[in-house]
Design a protein around this motif. Structure first.
Motif, PDB file in Angstrom:
ATOM      1  N   ASN A  16       0.839  -1.196   0.000  1.00  0.00           N
ATOM      2  CA  ASN A  16       0.000   0.000   0.000  1.00  0.00           C
ATOM      3  C   ASN A  16       0.879   1.254   0.000  1.00  0.00           C
ATOM      4  OD1 ASN A  16      -2.348  -1.507   0.123  1.00  0.00           O
ATOM      5  ND2 ASN A  16      -2.425  -1.478   2.357  1.00  0.00           N
ATOM      6  N   GLY A  17       0.457   2.248  -0.765  1.00  0.00           N
ATOM      7  CA  GLY A  17       1.168   3.520  -0.765  1.00  0.00           C
ATOM      8  C   GLY A  17       2.321   3.600  -1.747  1.00  0.00           C
ATOM      9  N   THR A  18       2.495   2.577  -2.579  1.00  0.00           N
ATOM     10  CA  THR A  18       3.619   2.604  -3.526  1.00  0.00           C
ATOM     11  C   THR A  18       3.246   3.223  -4.870  1.00  0.00           C
ATOM     12  OG1 THR A  18       3.092   0.325  -4.169  1.00  0.00           O
ATOM     13  CG2 THR A  18       4.828   0.635  -2.528  1.00  0.00           C
ATOM     14  N   GLY A  19       1.976   3.582  -5.048  1.00  0.00           N
ATOM     15  CA  GLY A  19       1.587   4.280  -6.273  1.00  0.00           C
ATOM     16  C   GLY A  19       0.903   3.433  -7.314  1.00  0.00           C
ATOM     17  N   LYS A  20       0.402   2.258  -6.941  1.00  0.00           N
ATOM     18  CA  LYS A  20      -0.239   1.375  -7.930  1.00  0.00           C
ATOM     19  C   LYS A  20      -1.495   2.024  -8.509  1.00  0.00           C
ATOM     20  CE  LYS A  20      -0.754  -2.192  -5.210  1.00  0.00           C
ATOM     21  NZ  LYS A  20      -0.245  -1.561  -3.981  1.00  0.00           N
ATOM     22  N   THR A  21      -2.371   2.510  -7.628  1.00  0.00           N
ATOM     23  CA  THR A  21      -3.600   3.153  -8.096  1.00  0.00           C
ATOM     24  C   THR A  21      -3.284   4.431  -8.856  1.00  0.00           C
ATOM     25  OG1 THR A  21      -4.969   2.218  -6.326  1.00  0.00           O
ATOM     26  CG2 THR A  21      -5.761   4.247  -7.356  1.00  0.00           C
ATOM     27  N   THR A  22      -2.317   5.178  -8.388  1.00  0.00           N
ATOM     28  CA  THR A  22      -1.912   6.408  -9.077  1.00  0.00           C
ATOM     29  C   THR A  22      -1.423   6.097 -10.486  1.00  0.00           C
ATOM     30  OG1 THR A  22      -1.316   7.489  -7.003  1.00  0.00           O
ATOM     31  CG2 THR A  22      -0.351   8.397  -9.003  1.00  0.00           C
ATOM     32  N   LEU A  23      -0.654   5.019 -10.627  1.00  0.00           N
ATOM     33  CA  LEU A  23      -0.164   4.639 -11.945  1.00  0.00           C
ATOM     34  C   LEU A  23      -1.321   4.269 -12.870  1.00  0.00           C
ATOM     35  CD1 LEU A  23       2.044   4.014 -13.961  1.00  0.00           C
ATOM     36  CD2 LEU A  23       2.347   1.773 -12.890  1.00  0.00           C
ATOM     37  N   LEU A  24      -2.276   3.480 -12.380  1.00  0.00           N
ATOM     38  CA  LEU A  24      -3.418   3.112 -13.207  1.00  0.00           C
ATOM     39  C   LEU A  24      -4.213   4.349 -13.629  1.00  0.00           C
ATOM     40  CD1 LEU A  24      -4.768  -0.102 -11.430  1.00  0.00           C
ATOM     41  CD2 LEU A  24      -3.442   0.041 -13.538  1.00  0.00           C
ATOM     42  N   LYS A  25      -4.401   5.276 -12.711  1.00  0.00           N
ATOM     43  CA  LYS A  25      -5.150   6.495 -13.035  1.00  0.00           C
ATOM     44  C   LYS A  25      -4.386   7.368 -14.031  1.00  0.00           C
ATOM     45  CE  LYS A  25      -7.994   6.898  -8.878  1.00  0.00           C
ATOM     46  NZ  LYS A  25      -8.319   7.714  -7.679  1.00  0.00           N
ATOM     47  N   ALA A  26      -3.067   7.380 -13.913  1.00  0.00           N
ATOM     48  CA  ALA A  26      -2.254   8.155 -14.863  1.00  0.00           C
ATOM     49  C   ALA A  26      -2.305   7.516 -16.252  1.00  0.00           C
ATOM     50  CB  ALA A  26      -0.812   8.238 -14.373  1.00  0.00           C
ATOM     51  N   LEU A  27      -2.324   6.187 -16.297  1.00  0.00           N
ATOM     52  CA  LEU A  27      -2.410   5.489 -17.582  1.00  0.00           C
ATOM     53  C   LEU A  27      -3.788   5.664 -18.218  1.00  0.00           C
ATOM     54  CD1 LEU A  27      -0.580   2.142 -16.703  1.00  0.00           C
ATOM     55  CD2 LEU A  27       0.367   4.140 -17.880  1.00  0.00           C
ATOM     56  N   SER A  28      -4.826   5.769 -17.381  1.00  0.00           N
ATOM     57  CA  SER A  28      -6.188   5.905 -17.901  1.00  0.00           C
ATOM     58  C   SER A  28      -6.514   7.341 -18.296  1.00  0.00           C
ATOM     59  CB  SER A  28      -7.200   5.439 -16.846  1.00  0.00           C
ATOM     60  OG  SER A  28      -7.237   6.352 -15.758  1.00  0.00           O
ATOM     61  N   GLY A  29      -5.722   8.301 -17.799  1.00  0.00           N
ATOM     62  CA  GLY A  29      -5.987   9.700 -18.104  1.00  0.00           C
ATOM     63  C   GLY A  29      -6.765  10.420 -17.026  1.00  0.00           C
ATOM     64  N   ILE A  30      -7.159   9.708 -15.958  1.00  0.00           N
ATOM     65  CA  ILE A  30      -7.845  10.363 -14.841  1.00  0.00           C
ATOM     66  C   ILE A  30      -6.901  11.357 -14.174  1.00  0.00           C
ATOM     67  CG2 ILE A  30      -8.898   9.981 -12.576  1.00  0.00           C
ATOM     68  CD1 ILE A  30      -9.854   7.272 -13.632  1.00  0.00           C
ATOM     69  N   ALA A  50     -10.159   1.364 -20.827  1.00  0.00           N
ATOM     70  CA  ALA A  50     -11.225   1.228 -19.833  1.00  0.00           C
ATOM     71  C   ALA A  50     -10.596   0.977 -18.471  1.00  0.00           C
ATOM     72  CB  ALA A  50     -12.163   0.090 -20.205  1.00  0.00           C
ATOM     73  N   TYR A  51     -11.107   1.670 -17.456  1.00  0.00           N
ATOM     74  CA  TYR A  51     -10.552   1.597 -16.099  1.00  0.00           C
ATOM     75  C   TYR A  51     -11.647   1.193 -15.115  1.00  0.00           C
ATOM     76  CZ  TYR A  51      -8.963   3.455 -11.560  1.00  0.00           C
ATOM     77  OH  TYR A  51      -8.646   3.610 -10.235  1.00  0.00           O
TER      78      TYR A  51
END
Length: 256
Positions: free
Chosen positions: A37-51, A79-80
């Motif tokens: 947790n806190g390593t940026g996994k969700t942030t990376l997915l959101k950056a890849l999706s354009g969010i 799609a995210y």
């Protein structure tokens, strides 16, 4: 050509979250995104999706740069599915799934939209719930609804943020098996953030481990899922064995 990310970095204000992330993924493959947790996994997915918009770097699908696309065009490619899919308003399952057809619609849904939606619901074993309120479903069933909605976009790139976190063991296996089958059947490129390393080893083709804002390890299960890497990233002692042809992590109880 597949998916390519080059030198992608993201920060909140002056706080750096991701530092020059680069990797490639072929079509028809699933990449497991690993890390505490806190390593940026969700942030990376959101950056890849354009969010979220990275401050530097590029991401391309079949050579087309995603960050430069308008939203409607991007929605036909990417799609995210977020981790938290709790619904706050009543909506039938079929209507929730049909929302994935919005990028293709000018006015009302067409017969083709309905056909795509019902075919995907059948593949994800949701047909019996089609006219049921989504709030009446279990967490795992609801998660499958949102995966179905994402697949209704007929994307080339599917991003899943901890899709099995609200599921029991049987439904974890069931859902990941469905995702694996659809990946191969539709030649998708899939990136899935997941905490269960053993589950990832069973269904994913490539593995990316984040640690301290960067990629700590990238490659096959044999290259990434090692006792040394897991200790370095998660801080736990493990034993790695091969069971039924898959890497399997066995946790060692700390000596008190």
């Amino acid at each position: 050509m597949g998916f390519e990310v080059e030198n992608l970095s993201f920060r909140y204000g002056s706080h750096l979250i991701l530092d020059r992330i680069s990797f490639q993924l072929e079509k028809g493959k699933i990449l497991a995104l690993l890390g505490p947790n806190g390593t940026g996994k969700t942030t990376l997915l959101k950056a890849l999706s354009g969010i979220l918009r990275p401050f530097e770097g590029t991401s391309k699908m079949d050579g087309a740069e995603l960050l430069k696309m308008d939203l409607k065009k991007k929605a036909r490619i990417v799609a995210y599915v977020p981790q938290n899919t709790n619904s706050t308003f009543p909506v039938r399952v079929v209507d929730a799934v049909m929302m994935g057809r919005k990028p293709f619609q000018r006015f009302a849904p067409t017969k083709e939209d309905e056909t795509v939606a019902f075919e995907i619901m059948e593949k994800l074993e949701l047909s019996e719930y089609a006219f049921q309120d989504i709030n009446e479903l279990s967490g795992g069933e609801r998660q499958r609804v949102f995966i179905a909605r994402a697949l209704c976009q007929q994307p080339s790139l599917l991003l899943l943020d901890e899709p099995t976190s609200s599921m029991d063991l049987k439904n974890q296996l069931r859902t990941m098996s469905m995702v694996q089958n659809l990946t191969k059947e539709q030649n998708l490129t899939v990136i899935v953030s997941i905490h269960d390393i053993n589950l990832a080893a069973m269904y994913c083709d490539q593995f990316l481990m984040l640690h301290q804002k960067k990629i700590c390890a990238l490659g096959t299960a044999q290259e990434v899922l090692t006792q040394q890497k897991i200790y370095e990233v998660y801080g736990v002692d493990t034993k790695i064995e091969s069971i039924d042809g898959y890497r399997h992590m066995i946790l060692r109880k700390p000596i008190s």
